[in-house]
Scaffold this active site. Sequence first.
Site, PDB file in Angstrom:
ATOM      1  N   LYS A 156      55.905  48.051  42.968  1.00 29.69           N
ATOM      2  CA  LYS A 156      54.982  49.176  42.735  1.00 29.69           C
ATOM      3  C   LYS A 156      54.071  49.396  43.931  1.00 29.69           C
ATOM      4  O   LYS A 156      53.870  50.524  44.385  1.00 29.69           O
ATOM      5  CB  LYS A 156      54.134  48.887  41.487  1.00 29.69           C
ATOM      6  CG  LYS A 156      52.902  49.780  41.346  1.00 29.69           C
ATOM      7  CD  LYS A 156      52.123  49.493  40.086  1.00 29.69           C
ATOM      8  CE  LYS A 156      51.084  48.410  40.170  1.00 29.69           C
ATOM      9  NZ  LYS A 156      49.868  48.737  40.921  1.00 29.69           N
ATOM     10  N   ARG A 215      44.822  55.140  40.915  1.00 28.38           N
ATOM     11  CA  ARG A 215      43.839  54.708  41.900  1.00 28.38           C
ATOM     12  C   ARG A 215      44.235  55.060  43.340  1.00 28.38           C
ATOM     13  O   ARG A 215      43.397  55.449  44.142  1.00 28.38           O
ATOM     14  CB  ARG A 215      43.623  53.200  41.776  1.00 28.38           C
ATOM     15  CG  ARG A 215      42.640  52.696  42.790  1.00 28.38           C
ATOM     16  CD  ARG A 215      42.207  51.289  42.562  1.00 28.38           C
ATOM     17  NE  ARG A 215      41.557  50.785  43.754  1.00 28.38           N
ATOM     18  CZ  ARG A 215      40.291  51.001  44.068  1.00 28.38           C
ATOM     19  NH1 ARG A 215      39.531  51.700  43.278  1.00 28.38           N
ATOM     20  NH2 ARG A 215      39.786  50.516  45.177  1.00 28.38           N
ATOM     21  N   CYS A 233      43.313  51.031  37.109  1.00 29.08           N
ATOM     22  CA  CYS A 233      42.935  49.964  36.172  1.00 29.08           C
ATOM     23  C   CYS A 233      41.458  49.630  36.285  1.00 29.08           C
ATOM     24  O   CYS A 233      40.914  49.558  37.378  1.00 29.08           O
ATOM     25  CB  CYS A 233      43.737  48.707  36.471  1.00 29.08           C
ATOM     26  SG  CYS A 233      45.353  48.709  35.722  1.00 29.08           S
TER      27      CYS A 233
HETATM   28  N1  EPU Z   1      36.597  46.342  47.427  1.00 29.43           N
HETATM   29  C1  EPU Z   1      35.330  46.857  47.601  1.00 29.43           C
HETATM   30  N2  EPU Z   1      35.178  47.914  48.442  1.00 29.43           N
HETATM   31  C2  EPU Z   1      36.224  48.484  49.095  1.00 29.43           C
HETATM   32  C3  EPU Z   1      37.525  47.955  48.918  1.00 29.43           C
HETATM   33  C4  EPU Z   1      37.684  46.866  48.073  1.00 29.43           C
HETATM   34  O1  EPU Z   1      34.367  46.358  47.035  1.00 29.43           O
HETATM   35  O2  EPU Z   1      36.016  49.458  49.837  1.00 29.43           O
HETATM   36  C5  EPU Z   1      36.765  45.154  46.564  1.00 29.43           C
HETATM   37  C6  EPU Z   1      37.636  45.419  45.331  1.00 29.43           C
HETATM   38  O3  EPU Z   1      36.876  45.986  44.284  1.00 29.43           O
HETATM   39  C7  EPU Z   1      38.144  44.028  45.030  1.00 29.43           C
HETATM   40  C8  EPU Z   1      38.317  43.398  46.412  1.00 29.43           C
HETATM   41  O4  EPU Z   1      37.485  44.156  47.290  1.00 29.43           O
HETATM   42  O5  EPU Z   1      37.198  43.314  44.294  1.00 29.43           O
HETATM   43  C9  EPU Z   1      39.737  43.430  46.955  1.00 29.43           C
HETATM   44  O6  EPU Z   1      40.249  44.729  46.765  1.00 29.43           O
HETATM   45  P1  EPU Z   1      41.457  45.365  47.547  1.00 29.43           P
HETATM   46  O7  EPU Z   1      40.973  46.632  48.149  1.00 29.43           O
HETATM   47  O8  EPU Z   1      42.128  44.364  48.407  1.00 29.43           O
HETATM   48  O9  EPU Z   1      42.441  45.701  46.317  1.00 29.43           O
HETATM   49  P2  EPU Z   1      43.160  47.074  46.113  1.00 29.43           P
HETATM   50  O10 EPU Z   1      43.659  47.548  47.405  1.00 29.43           O
HETATM   51  O11 EPU Z   1      42.345  47.971  45.268  1.00 29.43           O
HETATM   52  C10 EPU Z   1      45.583  46.151  45.798  1.00 29.43           C
HETATM   53  C11 EPU Z   1      46.638  46.254  44.745  1.00 29.43           C
HETATM   54  C12 EPU Z   1      46.210  45.422  43.556  1.00 29.43           C
HETATM   55  C13 EPU Z   1      46.095  43.980  44.007  1.00 29.43           C
HETATM   56  C14 EPU Z   1      45.094  43.877  45.171  1.00 29.43           C
HETATM   57  C15 EPU Z   1      45.056  42.506  45.778  1.00 29.43           C
HETATM   58  C16 EPU Z   1      47.624  48.416  45.066  1.00 29.43           C
HETATM   59  C17 EPU Z   1      47.796  49.794  44.560  1.00 29.43           C
HETATM   60  N3  EPU Z   1      46.807  47.650  44.369  1.00 29.43           N
HETATM   61  O12 EPU Z   1      44.379  46.631  45.209  1.00 29.43           O
HETATM   62  O13 EPU Z   1      47.228  45.525  42.586  1.00 29.43           O
HETATM   63  O14 EPU Z   1      45.647  43.205  42.949  1.00 29.43           O
HETATM   64  O15 EPU Z   1      45.448  44.798  46.212  1.00 29.43           O
HETATM   65  O16 EPU Z   1      46.253  42.228  46.425  1.00 29.43           O
HETATM   66  O17 EPU Z   1      48.229  48.040  46.051  1.00 29.43           O
HETATM   67  C18 EPU Z   1      48.096  45.699  40.416  1.00 29.43           C
HETATM   68  O18 EPU Z   1      49.208  45.909  40.924  1.00 29.43           O
HETATM   69  O19 EPU Z   1      47.939  45.503  39.186  1.00 29.43           O
HETATM   70  C19 EPU Z   1      46.917  45.676  41.259  1.00 29.43           C
HETATM   71  C20 EPU Z   1      45.692  45.724  40.766  1.00 29.43           C
END
Ligand code: EPU
Length: 441
Positions: free
Chosen positions: A23, A94, A118
Site C-alpha cells: 500500500k 492522508r 487513520c
Molecule cells: N510527524 C509530525 N509532523 C510531520 C510529520 C510527521 O509530527 O510533519 C509525526 C507523525 O505524527 C508521527 C511521526 O512523526 O508521529 C512519524 O510520522 P511519519 O511522517 O514518518 O509517518 P507517515 O509518513 O504519516 C507512513 C506510513 C505509515 C507508517 C509510517 C511509519 C504511508 C502512507 N504511511 O506514515 O503507515 O506507519 O510512515 O513508517 O506511507 C499504515 O500503513 O497503516 C500507516 C500508518
Amino acid sequence: MADSYLIKGGKPLKGEIILSGAKNVALKTIIAALMFKGDVILKNIPRINDVLDLIELIKSLGVKADFIEKNTLKINSNNLKNNRVELQYGSKIRVSFMLFAPLLSRFGECFVPNPGGCRIGARPIDRIVKGLVALGIKVDYDPDTGYYHAKISKKPDGKYRFEKPSHTGTELLMMVGLMTEGKVEIDNVANEPEIDDLILYLNSAGANVSKEINKIIVSKSIELKQKEPFTIMTDRNELVTYATLTVASGGDVIIGPIAENLVSSFLEIMKEAGAGVEEISNYKYRFYYKGGIRPVNIETSPHPGFMTDWQPSWAILMLKAKGSSVIHERVFENRFSYVEELKKLGAKIDFVNVNVENPEFFYHFNFEKDREYKQTIKIQGEEDLHNAILNISDLRAGAALACAALLADGESIVNGASILERGYEDFVEKIKKLGGEIKKV
Ligand code: EPU
C-alpha cells in the site's frame, strides 16, 4: 453495504499466502505518475480502499486511471486540469497532501486540504510544510477552510534537514525536488524500504535521485517518462499480519514473496518468541507453531527497527505467549485503539507507565511536556479468548481485531471492515484459503 465480518474463531490456519503489493508504495507511485508525461503502467497495485479512493481523487482532477488487469493500473495525466483537491476526496485519504508535488509541478500553485486518514495521533504535517518552505515554496494555511495554498515563484532548490524523520515527508520533498534546476538536499530522512522502491521507479523514468543513509540528493532530471511498466514491492505489513496470526492460531503457513532484508527485524523477533520460521525458497518463508510462545517485549522504531505498523499484530501473538510482555510505541501517539476492544474478548491488557529519560528525543511524534501519553501496554498471555462484538477504528488495529476474533472461541462480529480493507487486499478470501471461518455481513 456489508461492513462487518462474522468470524468463527479457533482454527489453526494452514496453507499459503501470496502477498499483495505494498500500500505504502502503491499510493506514492500513483501520485508521482502525475509528474510523468504519457502513459504510466504500474503492476502489483493492490485493489484496496485507499488505492480506490486515491484513484477517484485523481480522476476528479482530470487524470485517466484504470485497472487494465486485476493489479495493473494505467495512468495518464496529460489532461490534468484542476489544481484544487476537493475536500470530499482529500479528507478520505492522508496521502492526499502529497499531491502538492505534481500539482505544483504542473500549475505552479495548488490548494490541498489538511490530510485525512487513520486517527493514530495528531499526525501534523508541520515538518513537511517547513521543508517545502525551505525549498523556496510559499505555503499558507487557512484555518477557516482547512486548506493549504502553495505557490512557487522559482524552481525549488537548497537544503532541508528534518528535525525528526518523516516517511511521507521524505517522499514528498523528494518528489518536489524533481522540479529542481539545480540540486535539492534532504537530510535526516526516513529510511523505510518503501522509499527506496519509489526512488527506483522515479529513476527508471529519468529522475536523478540518490540516497545514502539519512540523506537524499535530487539533481536536475530529464522529463519523466516511463520506459517500461514498473512492478511495486510486496507488502511487508501484510506478511507480519498473517505470520503472527498463523503462529498464534497454532498453524503453519508459507508467505511470500518478499526480500529478507525488508523483514529481518521481524523474523528475528519471531524466532526469539519461539515461532517456527524457515526461509524455504524464492523469498518465501514458512511460519509455524512449534510449541509454547515466549513473551518478547518490543519497542517500535523506524526502519530497520520493529515497525509501528507491526505492533498491533505483535499484541495478537503475545495474547498467546506464556507470560507477560510489553509493547512501547515510539512513533505515533494513540496507536492502541485496539486495547479496549481486545478486552471485550477477555484479553488482559493494561496501560503502564514507563519512565523515558529524554522523551522529546525518544518519541518520533512532537512530544508535549504537559500532556499525558499512553505509549506502553502490558499484555498478560495465555488468557482464553471468547467471542465479542468489536469495532475497528484504524487500519492496523482493525487487522489485529479481526485476527483476535479468529483466535477466539465462538462467533464474533467485527464492525468496520472497510477500514481494514483500506490496506488489506482480499482479506476474506485469503483467510478462507487458510481454513479460517470468516464472511462479510
Ligand atoms: N510527524 C509530525 N509532523 C510531520 C510529520 C510527521 O509530527 O510533519 C509525526 C507523525 O505524527 C508521527 C511521526 O512523526 O508521529 C512519524 O510520522 P511519519 O511522517 O514518518 O509517518 P507517515 O509518513 O504519516 C507512513 C506510513 C505509515 C507508517 C509510517 C511509519 C504511508 C502512507 N504511511 O506514515 O503507515 O506507519 O510512515 O513508517 O506511507 C499504515 O500503513 O497503516 C500507516 C500508518
